[in-house]
Scaffold this active site. Structure first.
Site, PDB file in Angstrom:
ATOM      1  CG  ASP A  56      37.142  34.323  20.551  1.00  0.00           C
ATOM      2  OD1 ASP A  56      37.357  34.814  19.435  1.00  0.00           O
ATOM      3  OD2 ASP A  56      37.250  34.952  21.609  1.00  0.00           O
TER       4      ASP A  56
ATOM      5  CE1 TYR B 238      38.977  25.947  24.498  1.00  0.00           C
ATOM      6  CE2 TYR B 238      40.774  24.995  23.226  1.00  0.00           C
ATOM      7  CZ  TYR B 238      39.495  24.908  23.746  1.00  0.00           C
ATOM      8  OH  TYR B 238      38.749  23.784  23.529  1.00  0.00           O
TER       9      TYR B 238
ATOM     10  CG  PHE C  24      36.132  22.837  19.664  1.00  0.00           C
ATOM     11  CD1 PHE C  24      35.407  23.307  20.749  1.00  0.00           C
ATOM     12  CD2 PHE C  24      35.589  22.957  18.394  1.00  0.00           C
ATOM     13  CE1 PHE C  24      34.151  23.885  20.568  1.00  0.00           C
ATOM     14  CE2 PHE C  24      34.333  23.540  18.201  1.00  0.00           C
ATOM     15  CZ  PHE C  24      33.617  24.001  19.284  1.00  0.00           C
TER      16      PHE C  24
ATOM     17  CG  HIS D 289      29.013  25.316  21.902  1.00  0.00           C
ATOM     18  ND1 HIS D 289      29.913  25.075  22.931  1.00  0.00           N
ATOM     19  CD2 HIS D 289      29.691  25.980  20.938  1.00  0.00           C
ATOM     20  CE1 HIS D 289      31.086  25.593  22.589  1.00  0.00           C
ATOM     21  NE2 HIS D 289      30.982  26.145  21.391  1.00  0.00           N
TER      22      HIS D 289
END
Length: 225
Positions: A66, A68, A79, A188
């Protein structure tokens, strides 16, 4: 798709997908959301990952989930954050792993655009989000579209390296032809996973470059400083 600035190479390879009813409904939903709510990334950057890394340049794929959802963070690359923005926890751990495995200085800025321009597709599964509401644009069609992107890469290219970080990304392995491509999996980079020992020491940045070199391709310069 011109109003969304989708690179011509992707528009060509995805032309059948872009004509499907679900995608038309998705774009209508996104249009409405951006008119009535504050959403991220900025509308002109929704397809930034594709524009920075044309289809023919893709060598590595990193899959996020998703964008930010805080002000000024998302820039269309998974990221990644805009220069000058505080690094979110997952990005901090990505940079710590890079620092440890490659003996590089910790990057001062968190914009991953230089990776993208070298052939790293920084692909979120969902490309938009409402401010302050994580996951708010999930299950609206983005996942179907980005799965199609992964499948198109898998089918039409050879020797791509897929870096799958965390359980959500691991599920994408089933739509990748592992006979043609390299899949590297680890935990992750979020603190929850990293602090349990599932992230640090994965050595993915070095491993990816080893594969690229073995395939006579230029390795990625991961250093952002």
């Amino acid at each position: 798709m011109q109003k969304y600035n989708l690179h011509a190479s992707w528009e060509d390879i995805l032309k059948l997908e872009l004509k499907k009813d679900y995608f038309k409904r998705l774009i209508s939903f996104v249009d409405d959301e951006y008119k009535t709510s504050t959403c991220y990334p900025p509308k002109q950057e929704i397809f930034a990952a594709f524009n920075a890394c044309p289809f023919d340049k893709v060598k590595v794929v990193i899959i996020g989930q998703d964008p930010y959802h805080g002000f000024g963070q998302a820039n269309g690359l998974c990221f990644s954050v805009n220069s000058g923005v505080k690094h979110p926890p997952s990005l901090v751990n990505i940079f710590k792993e890079l620092q440890q495995s490659s003996e590089m200085e910790y990057p001062k800025q968190g914009n991953l655009m230089s990776w993208a321009k070298q052939g790293v597709l920084l692909l979120n599964a969902t490309l938009t989000v409402e401010e302050g509401k994580a996951g708010s644009h999930q299950k609206k069609g983005w996942e179907q579209f980005t799965d199609a992107v992964i499948q198109v890469i898998s089918h039409n290219k050879n020797d791509v390296i897929f870096l799958l970080w965390g359980g959500y990304a691991h599920k994408k392995e089933k739509i990748i032809d592992t006979n043609k491509h390299t899949v590297l999996k680890t935990g992750h980079p979020s603190p929850l996973s990293a602090n349990r020992g599932y992230w640090f020491g994965n050595n993915h940045f070095n491993e990816a470059n080893k594969v690229l070199i073995s395939n006579k391709l230029t390795p990625i310069l991961w250093d952002l400083n």
